[in-house]
Design a protein around this motif. Sequence first.
Motif, PDB file in Angstrom:
ATOM      1  N   THR A   1       1.007  -1.450   0.120  1.00 59.13           N
ATOM      2  CA  THR A   1       0.095   0.246  -0.040  1.00 59.13           C
ATOM      3  C   THR A   1       1.218   1.595   0.165  1.00 59.13           C
ATOM      4  O   THR A   1       1.897   1.687   0.808  1.00 59.13           O
ATOM      5  CB  THR A   1      -0.824   0.123   1.464  1.00 59.13           C
ATOM      6  OG1 THR A   1      -1.677  -1.018   1.625  1.00 59.13           O
ATOM      7  CG2 THR A   1      -1.649   1.468   1.453  1.00 59.13           C
TER       8      THR A   1
ATOM      9  N   SER B   1       1.380   5.375   0.189  1.00 60.06           N
ATOM     10  CA  SER B   1       0.890   6.719   0.244  1.00 60.06           C
ATOM     11  C   SER B   1       1.004   7.696  -0.785  1.00 60.06           C
ATOM     12  O   SER B   1       2.210   7.919  -0.397  1.00 60.06           O
ATOM     13  CB  SER B   1       0.832   7.111   1.708  1.00 60.06           C
ATOM     14  OG  SER B   1       0.042   5.980   2.518  1.00 60.06           O
TER      15      SER B   1
ATOM     16  N   ALA C   1      -7.788   3.760  -2.836  1.00 58.86           N
ATOM     17  CA  ALA C   1      -8.013   4.846  -2.063  1.00 58.86           C
ATOM     18  C   ALA C   1     -10.165   4.850  -2.179  1.00 58.86           C
ATOM     19  O   ALA C   1     -10.127   6.154  -3.324  1.00 58.86           O
ATOM     20  CB  ALA C   1      -8.148   4.921  -1.180  1.00 58.86           C
TER      21      ALA C   1
ATOM     22  N   SER D   1      -3.780   7.308  -1.419  1.00 60.74           N
ATOM     23  CA  SER D   1      -3.750   6.061  -1.097  1.00 60.74           C
ATOM     24  C   SER D   1      -3.605   4.362  -2.745  1.00 60.74           C
ATOM     25  O   SER D   1      -4.855   4.694  -2.640  1.00 60.74           O
ATOM     26  CB  SER D   1      -3.714   5.098   0.113  1.00 60.74           C
ATOM     27  OG  SER D   1      -4.732   4.610   0.550  1.00 60.74           O
TER      28      SER D   1
ATOM     29  N   GLU E   1      -3.777   0.676  -3.227  1.00 59.91           N
ATOM     30  CA  GLU E   1      -2.731  -0.861  -3.310  1.00 59.91           C
ATOM     31  C   GLU E   1      -2.633  -0.943  -4.015  1.00 59.91           C
ATOM     32  O   GLU E   1      -3.184  -1.531  -5.105  1.00 59.91           O
ATOM     33  CB  GLU E   1      -4.207  -1.655  -2.304  1.00 59.91           C
ATOM     34  CG  GLU E   1      -4.447  -1.184  -1.253  1.00 59.91           C
ATOM     35  CD  GLU E   1      -5.868  -2.032  -0.822  1.00 59.91           C
ATOM     36  OE1 GLU E   1      -5.353  -3.408   0.000  1.00 59.91           O
ATOM     37  OE2 GLU E   1      -7.315  -1.707  -0.490  1.00 59.91           O
TER      38      GLU E   1
END
Lengths: 104, 104
Positions: A46, A48, A67, A88, A90
Amino acid sequence: MSDQFDNVTVKKQANLYFDGKCVSHTILFADGTKKTLGVIFPSSLTFSTGAPEIMEITAGKCRIKLAGQSEWQTYEGGQQFDVAGNSSFEIETIDTLDYVCHFG
Amino acid sequence: MSDQFDNVTVKKQANLYFDGKCVSHTILFADGTKKTLGVIFPSSLTFSTGAPEIMEITAGKCRIKLAGQSEWQTYEGGQQFDVAGNSSFEIETIDTLDYVCHFG
């Protein structure tokens, strides 16, 4: 699309994230902009963001979930996706990625 | 020594060796010379050379044994070692290396 950046400055020290699963070098352009050029090895991570980013995948294959979204999307070499600032995403890297991260 | 290369071309595709234990990007200079800028993660590896090389360690720590030598030597950021062409060296990386490989 060119397979190289010309007339740039490259920082010698690598940026390492997630215990080396992500390795990048910082590239500075004459107009003052910055990009990072890197590799992400197969992994589930993940990331950011501070500034908004465009993640350009130049080789490899990954699945991305931004996100606030519920769906995963697959991206391969030649594709890119936008990430909002202060957000963010993933990323599940299936085949090792070569990427360029453009900062907005 | 500068912490960056200026006015260079950078190839977007990374060079991956030893299952990602070594990751580098190719840098081309205006005079036609080439260097690779990379990272070696903690590992014990053997590299073979074609052209002679100068391995400049910009950060990290390793032990090196050149082909035909019996002694290991320790190198850290700020140091470099020469490798003959058509030869090899064993490298035990203790702390992740940032390196520049200069081709002779």
